[in-house]
Design a protein around this motif. Structure first.
Motif, PDB file in Angstrom:
ATOM      1  N   ASP A  59      -1.985   0.849  11.196  1.00  0.00           N
ATOM      2  CA  ASP A  59      -2.170   1.950  10.255  1.00  0.00           C
ATOM      3  C   ASP A  59      -1.840   3.236  11.003  1.00  0.00           C
ATOM      4  O   ASP A  59      -2.476   3.566  11.999  1.00  0.00           O
ATOM      5  CB  ASP A  59      -3.628   1.938   9.784  1.00  0.00           C
ATOM      6  N   TYR A  95       2.720   1.854   8.812  1.00  0.00           N
ATOM      7  CA  TYR A  95       2.864   2.648   7.589  1.00  0.00           C
ATOM      8  C   TYR A  95       2.171   3.990   7.787  1.00  0.00           C
ATOM      9  O   TYR A  95       1.238   4.135   8.572  1.00  0.00           O
ATOM     10  CB  TYR A  95       2.304   1.917   6.372  1.00  0.00           C
ATOM     11  N   CYS A 101       6.771   2.707   5.032  1.00  0.00           N
ATOM     12  CA  CYS A 101       6.373   1.546   5.815  1.00  0.00           C
ATOM     13  C   CYS A 101       7.617   1.025   6.526  1.00  0.00           C
ATOM     14  O   CYS A 101       8.627   0.744   5.880  1.00  0.00           O
ATOM     15  CB  CYS A 101       5.773   0.460   4.925  1.00  0.00           C
ATOM     16  N   GLN A 128      -1.063   0.716   3.183  1.00  0.00           N
ATOM     17  CA  GLN A 128       0.016  -0.112   2.622  1.00  0.00           C
ATOM     18  C   GLN A 128      -0.028  -1.507   3.261  1.00  0.00           C
ATOM     19  O   GLN A 128       0.977  -2.055   3.710  1.00  0.00           O
ATOM     20  CB  GLN A 128       1.372   0.540   2.871  1.00  0.00           C
ATOM     21  N   LYS A 131       2.337  -4.341   2.027  1.00  0.00           N
ATOM     22  CA  LYS A 131       3.699  -4.386   2.572  1.00  0.00           C
ATOM     23  C   LYS A 131       3.717  -5.076   3.930  1.00  0.00           C
ATOM     24  O   LYS A 131       4.666  -5.792   4.269  1.00  0.00           O
ATOM     25  CB  LYS A 131       4.280  -2.984   2.675  1.00  0.00           C
TER      26      LYS A 131
END
Length: 249
Positions: A59, A95, A101, A128, A131
């Motif tokens: 992240d 992302y 991303c 995200q 993804k």
């Protein structure tokens, strides 16, 4: 995030394969699932002598800058742990910002990965994770993946959709190791379920706890390079490996 804002870094950090942006995920049909399971079994990354491949997902939203910097410093430990067992390729997926991303190519050198990560700055945005899971599934079929590591502190998506993607990874026998920073209850519930569905593990580490995160990353790398037996051996000497093996199916 405290302190001065991070200095903007180059956006050319993502290597090869276009600009590294991941396509929008789509829902799989039963025929799709049957096809990718069949293909994955034919090219299993768990076969003896196969090179270990690990997706390292982070992240990179604004609150994550301190942990991103810590991960930059610790990622070499994953390569060192894997080197004792064979070899390891890592594909970085991250992302940040608005609907951004990206993924790198496969990297087998810790210095190269560290240099690449140092050029990426964290930016505000929503999670995200869907993804990330879709990319892991695609790579599991295309080139073989032994494990996925995800480091984050939040989950802002529909948990049922994430669980459907996690279930597909479970069918491919690709465990997801989710390392959560902090105590967000919503994130913990989702991360635990993703770990359960994939046969992986969920672990919490304290903010800024480099030693905790180092042990967890080393353990994940040991599994990716040497499988369950390697993780079992490591669990006799490190708490991180013991935490993972205690949860895995």
């Amino acid at each position: 995030m405290s302190g001065e804002p991070s200095k903007p870094r180059s956006r050319d950090a993502v290597s090869a394969q276009g600009d590294g942006a991941l396509p929008q995920a789509k829902t799989s049909t039963s025929e799709d699932i049957a096809a990718f399971v069949s293909k994955a079994r034919a090219t299993s990354p768990h076969a003896p002598g196969a090179k270990g491949r690990l997706i390292f997902a982070l992240d990179a939203t604004m609150s994550r800058q301190p942990t991103w910097d810590m991960a930059c410093a610790l990622q070499a430990d994953m390569f060192r742990e894997a080197a004792a067992l064979g070899s390891l390729d890592i594909r970085l997926v991250y992302y940040r910002g608005f609907n951004e991303c990206r993924a790198t190519g496969w990297i087998s050198d810790s210095t190269k990965l560290a240099t690449l990560m140092s050029k990426i700055d964290c930016r505000g945005g929503d999670t995200q994770i869907g993804k990330v899971l879709s990319e892991a599934r695609r790579e599991a079929v295309a080139s073989g993946v032994r494990a996925v590591v995800f480091v984050g502190d939040a989950m802002e998506e529909k948990v049922d959709e994430l669980c459907a993607k996690a279930g597909e990874l479970g069918m491919l026998k690709v465990p997801v190791f989710l390392f959560q920073e902090g105590h967000d209850a919503v994130a913990e519930q989702a991360f635990r379920e993703i770990a359960r569905l994939t046969g992986g593990a969920w672990c919490r580490f304290d903010p800024g706890a480099a030693a905790q995160l180092r042990d967890l990353l080393r353990a994940a790398a040991a599994y990716a390079a040497g499988g369950r037996d390697a993780l079992l051996r490591l669990s006799k000497t490190t708490s991180g490996a013991a935490m993972l093996i205690g949860q895995m199916k």
